[in-house]
Motif scaffolding. Sequence first.
Motif, PDB file in Angstrom:
ATOM      1  N   ASP A  53       7.136 -37.047  58.830  1.00 51.29           N
ATOM      2  CA  ASP A  53       6.015 -36.894  59.758  1.00 51.29           C
ATOM      3  C   ASP A  53       5.527 -38.265  60.202  1.00 51.29           C
ATOM      4  OD1 ASP A  53       4.020 -37.954  57.878  1.00 51.29           O
ATOM      5  OD2 ASP A  53       4.150 -36.042  56.852  1.00 51.29           O
ATOM      6  N   LEU A  54       4.762 -38.256  61.286  1.00 52.28           N
ATOM      7  CA  LEU A  54       4.086 -39.471  61.725  1.00 52.28           C
ATOM      8  C   LEU A  54       2.719 -39.089  62.277  1.00 52.28           C
ATOM      9  CD1 LEU A  54       4.117 -39.695  65.095  1.00 52.28           C
ATOM     10  CD2 LEU A  54       6.491 -40.284  64.687  1.00 52.28           C
ATOM     11  N   PHE A  55       1.848 -40.083  62.340  1.00 56.11           N
ATOM     12  CA  PHE A  55       0.492 -39.866  62.858  1.00 56.11           C
ATOM     13  C   PHE A  55       0.049 -41.159  63.522  1.00 56.11           C
ATOM     14  CE2 PHE A  55      -3.982 -38.962  63.049  1.00 56.11           C
ATOM     15  CZ  PHE A  55      -4.072 -37.571  63.025  1.00 56.11           C
ATOM     16  N   GLY A  56      -0.645 -41.033  64.649  1.00 58.06           N
ATOM     17  CA  GLY A  56      -1.139 -42.195  65.367  1.00 58.06           C
ATOM     18  C   GLY A  56      -2.621 -42.100  65.654  1.00 58.06           C
ATOM     19  N   ILE A  57      -3.309 -43.229  65.550  1.00 55.49           N
ATOM     20  CA  ILE A  57      -4.740 -43.315  65.854  1.00 55.49           C
ATOM     21  C   ILE A  57      -4.954 -44.523  66.759  1.00 55.49           C
ATOM     22  CG2 ILE A  57      -7.054 -43.692  64.921  1.00 55.49           C
ATOM     23  CD1 ILE A  57      -6.148 -42.376  62.333  1.00 55.49           C
ATOM     24  N   GLY A  58      -5.652 -44.336  67.859  1.00 62.00           N
ATOM     25  CA  GLY A  58      -5.936 -45.430  68.770  1.00 62.00           C
ATOM     26  C   GLY A  58      -7.173 -45.152  69.597  1.00 62.00           C
ATOM     27  N   PRO A  59      -7.622 -46.140  70.358  1.00 60.83           N
ATOM     28  CA  PRO A  59      -8.822 -45.954  71.177  1.00 60.83           C
ATOM     29  C   PRO A  59      -8.532 -45.128  72.425  1.00 60.83           C
ATOM     30  CG  PRO A  59      -7.910 -48.129  71.547  1.00 60.83           C
ATOM     31  CD  PRO A  59      -7.076 -47.502  70.470  1.00 60.83           C
ATOM     32  N   SER A  60      -9.523 -44.384  72.852  1.00 56.15           N
ATOM     33  CA  SER A  60      -9.486 -43.715  74.149  1.00 56.15           C
ATOM     34  C   SER A  60     -10.806 -44.004  74.836  1.00 56.15           C
ATOM     35  CB  SER A  60      -9.283 -42.204  73.996  1.00 56.15           C
ATOM     36  OG  SER A  60     -10.435 -41.595  73.460  1.00 56.15           O
ATOM     37  N   SER A  61     -10.959 -43.541  76.049  1.00 58.37           N
ATOM     38  CA  SER A  61     -12.202 -43.784  76.773  1.00 58.37           C
ATOM     39  C   SER A  61     -13.342 -43.030  76.089  1.00 58.37           C
ATOM     40  CB  SER A  61     -12.064 -43.318  78.224  1.00 58.37           C
ATOM     41  OG  SER A  61     -13.252 -43.562  78.945  1.00 58.37           O
ATOM     42  N   GLY A  62     -14.194 -43.768  75.376  1.00 57.71           N
ATOM     43  CA  GLY A  62     -15.336 -43.150  74.711  1.00 57.71           C
ATOM     44  C   GLY A  62     -15.013 -42.437  73.426  1.00 57.71           C
ATOM     45  N   GLY A  63     -13.871 -42.730  72.807  1.00 58.27           N
ATOM     46  CA  GLY A  63     -13.553 -42.030  71.575  1.00 58.27           C
ATOM     47  C   GLY A  63     -12.245 -42.475  70.968  1.00 58.27           C
ATOM     48  N   THR A  64     -11.582 -41.512  70.309  1.00 55.88           N
ATOM     49  CA  THR A  64     -10.328 -41.773  69.602  1.00 55.88           C
ATOM     50  C   THR A  64      -9.228 -40.895  70.155  1.00 55.88           C
ATOM     51  OG1 THR A  64     -11.413 -42.434  67.524  1.00 55.88           O
ATOM     52  CG2 THR A  64      -9.159 -41.607  67.363  1.00 55.88           C
ATOM     53  N   ASN A  65      -8.076 -41.492  70.399  1.00 55.07           N
ATOM     54  CA  ASN A  65      -6.875 -40.764  70.752  1.00 55.07           C
ATOM     55  C   ASN A  65      -6.013 -40.639  69.494  1.00 55.07           C
ATOM     56  OD1 ASN A  65      -4.771 -39.854  72.869  1.00 55.07           O
ATOM     57  ND2 ASN A  65      -3.689 -41.424  71.707  1.00 55.07           N
ATOM     58  N   TRP A  66      -5.460 -39.456  69.244  1.00 54.60           N
ATOM     59  CA  TRP A  66      -4.637 -39.274  68.052  1.00 54.60           C
ATOM     60  C   TRP A  66      -3.437 -38.377  68.362  1.00 54.60           C
ATOM     61  CZ3 TRP A  66      -3.720 -34.405  66.116  1.00 54.60           C
ATOM     62  CH2 TRP A  66      -4.584 -33.386  66.550  1.00 54.60           C
ATOM     63  N   TYR A  67      -2.396 -38.489  67.583  1.00 49.28           N
ATOM     64  CA  TYR A  67      -1.226 -37.636  67.743  1.00 49.28           C
ATOM     65  C   TYR A  67      -0.526 -37.480  66.394  1.00 49.28           C
ATOM     66  CZ  TYR A  67       1.027 -42.236  68.076  1.00 49.28           C
ATOM     67  OH  TYR A  67       1.427 -43.522  67.850  1.00 49.28           O
ATOM     68  N   ALA A  68       0.153 -36.366  66.234  1.00 46.04           N
ATOM     69  CA  ALA A  68       0.871 -36.072  65.004  1.00 46.04           C
ATOM     70  C   ALA A  68       2.149 -35.333  65.339  1.00 46.04           C
ATOM     71  CB  ALA A  68       0.008 -35.223  64.068  1.00 46.04           C
ATOM     72  N   SER A  69       3.171 -35.504  64.508  1.00 43.66           N
ATOM     73  CA  SER A  69       4.406 -34.762  64.691  1.00 43.66           C
ATOM     74  C   SER A  69       5.054 -34.506  63.342  1.00 43.66           C
ATOM     75  CB  SER A  69       5.368 -35.530  65.600  1.00 43.66           C
ATOM     76  OG  SER A  69       6.530 -34.750  65.849  1.00 43.66           O
ATOM     77  N   PHE A  70       5.564 -33.279  63.167  1.00 44.67           N
ATOM     78  CA  PHE A  70       6.212 -32.886  61.923  1.00 44.67           C
ATOM     79  C   PHE A  70       7.017 -31.619  62.184  1.00 44.67           C
ATOM     80  CE2 PHE A  70       1.870 -31.386  62.226  1.00 44.67           C
ATOM     81  CZ  PHE A  70       1.984 -30.019  62.044  1.00 44.67           C
ATOM     82  N   ARG A  71       7.894 -31.273  61.249  1.00 42.15           N
ATOM     83  CA  ARG A  71       8.690 -30.063  61.393  1.00 42.15           C
ATOM     84  C   ARG A  71       7.812 -28.833  61.310  1.00 42.15           C
ATOM     85  NH1 ARG A  71      14.285 -29.758  60.635  1.00 42.15           N
ATOM     86  NH2 ARG A  71      15.306 -31.789  60.464  1.00 42.15           N
ATOM     87  N   SER A  72       8.101 -27.871  62.186  1.00 42.85           N
ATOM     88  CA  SER A  72       7.340 -26.624  62.185  1.00 42.85           C
ATOM     89  C   SER A  72       8.107 -25.576  62.961  1.00 42.85           C
ATOM     90  CB  SER A  72       5.955 -26.829  62.814  1.00 42.85           C
ATOM     91  OG  SER A  72       5.284 -25.593  62.962  1.00 42.85           O
ATOM     92  N   GLY A  73       7.965 -24.323  62.537  1.00 42.59           N
ATOM     93  CA  GLY A  73       8.584 -23.209  63.245  1.00 42.59           C
ATOM     94  C   GLY A  73       7.650 -22.542  64.229  1.00 42.59           C
ATOM     95  N   MET A  74       6.468 -23.106  64.461  1.00 46.87           N
ATOM     96  CA  MET A  74       5.516 -22.501  65.392  1.00 46.87           C
ATOM     97  C   MET A  74       6.080 -22.511  66.810  1.00 46.87           C
ATOM     98  SD  MET A  74       1.830 -24.014  64.122  1.00 46.87           S
ATOM     99  CE  MET A  74       0.923 -22.839  65.146  1.00 46.87           C
ATOM    100  N   GLY A  75       5.736 -21.495  67.567  1.00 46.55           N
ATOM    101  CA  GLY A  75       6.124 -21.443  68.974  1.00 46.55           C
ATOM    102  C   GLY A  75       7.543 -20.975  69.175  1.00 46.55           C
ATOM    103  N   PRO A  76       8.248 -21.456  70.228  1.00 54.09           N
ATOM    104  CA  PRO A  76       7.840 -22.617  71.033  1.00 54.09           C
ATOM    105  C   PRO A  76       6.790 -22.332  72.104  1.00 54.09           C
ATOM    106  CG  PRO A  76       9.948 -21.817  71.806  1.00 54.09           C
ATOM    107  CD  PRO A  76       9.601 -20.993  70.602  1.00 54.09           C
ATOM    108  N   GLU A  77       6.562 -21.060  72.444  1.00 56.55           N
ATOM    109  CA  GLU A  77       5.608 -20.756  73.504  1.00 56.55           C
ATOM    110  C   GLU A  77       4.303 -20.232  72.903  1.00 56.55           C
ATOM    111  OE1 GLU A  77       6.393 -21.618  76.447  1.00 56.55           O
ATOM    112  OE2 GLU A  77       8.528 -21.974  76.090  1.00 56.55           O
ATOM    113  N   ARG A  78       3.227 -20.382  73.671  1.00 55.58           N
ATOM    114  CA  ARG A  78       1.919 -19.816  73.339  1.00 55.58           C
ATOM    115  C   ARG A  78       1.480 -20.162  71.915  1.00 55.58           C
ATOM    116  NH1 ARG A  78       4.519 -15.790  76.326  1.00 55.58           N
ATOM    117  NH2 ARG A  78       3.486 -15.302  78.304  1.00 55.58           N
ATOM    118  N   ILE A  79       1.525 -21.435  71.602  1.00 56.64           N
ATOM    119  CA  ILE A  79       1.086 -21.887  70.283  1.00 56.64           C
ATOM    120  C   ILE A  79      -0.437 -21.895  70.233  1.00 56.64           C
ATOM    121  CG2 ILE A  79       1.067 -23.835  68.680  1.00 56.64           C
ATOM    122  CD1 ILE A  79       3.807 -24.601  69.727  1.00 56.64           C
ATOM    123  N   ASP A  80      -0.994 -21.283  69.214  1.00 53.73           N
ATOM    124  CA  ASP A  80      -2.439 -21.276  69.020  1.00 53.73           C
ATOM    125  C   ASP A  80      -2.866 -22.653  68.513  1.00 53.73           C
ATOM    126  OD1 ASP A  80      -4.880 -20.849  67.023  1.00 53.73           O
ATOM    127  OD2 ASP A  80      -4.965 -19.256  68.528  1.00 53.73           O
TER     128      ASP A  80
END
Length: 273
Positions: free
Chosen positions: A177-204
């Motif tokens: 897995d990986l995770f990212g944290i950085g600045p955004s306009s007025g806050g924090t931008n973040w992202y994550a990625s890992f293996r998952s069987g969710m989806g591929p369409e209409r992910i809650d």
Amino acid sequence: MKKVEIVGGGIAGLALAGTLDPSQFHVTVHEQRTGLPAVGTTLAMWPEAQEALASLGILDAVRENSPTITGGALRSAAGMPWLSVEGQNLVGVARHTLLRLLDSAVPPTVQKRNGKVDEVPGDAYLVVAADGVHSMVRRSIWGQGCAAKLTPYLAVRGVIAEEPGSETIGEYWGRGDLFGIGPSSGGTNWYASFRSGMGPERIDVGEALAVARRRYAGHSQGIQHVLQAATPDTSLAQRIWTTPPLRRYSRDNVVLIGDAAPRHGTQPRAGRL
């Protein structure tokens, strides 16, 4: 004038439409989306991208709406810094803000047509496929063998209102897995990625956030704090797709640009979702 049909009105399509000389080209942009997205994470604009934005006359507006990324660190899952990374005066801009500014840079002579395009325009001097990883144009011209392939990875990303501390900014590498944290306009931008069987369409998105919180429960406190503050209305969850490589990105009068152009599968910090 030479007729140019751009299939896809995302970042690549709008940037091209804003660049083509209206005295030489009759340009039409086809876009399935009827409006600009309301949620979007931050994209880093490197110096070359900033030069392109300057040529479109929107760099100052981008900077006004964006934080300057001055640096961060490559970190372990626990948050230990491995390598310091200088930001090189990068500019971070929210995807929906960038789309709005690119749209404003498109000359009024460009025709914009909303609706799904089911076949490649046949009477153009040039057809530009800017219709993303699932490009209809690419599949039509190069064949179904170059259709997008689903990967086993899920990307969850978003923004929160709280600004990040300097000790948390960067990318965290864990096992699978990986995770990212950085600045955004007025806050924090973040992202994550890992293996998952969710989806591929209409992910809650709420369910995806719950899965991410469990996945990263043993990671750094900075990651856990961001995920606890994240909400479904300012987050996105999508499976990651990739495409087989091509020897050439053009054939006859058709050219592929942006995510329609196959390349190696990228991580959520680089788009391609």
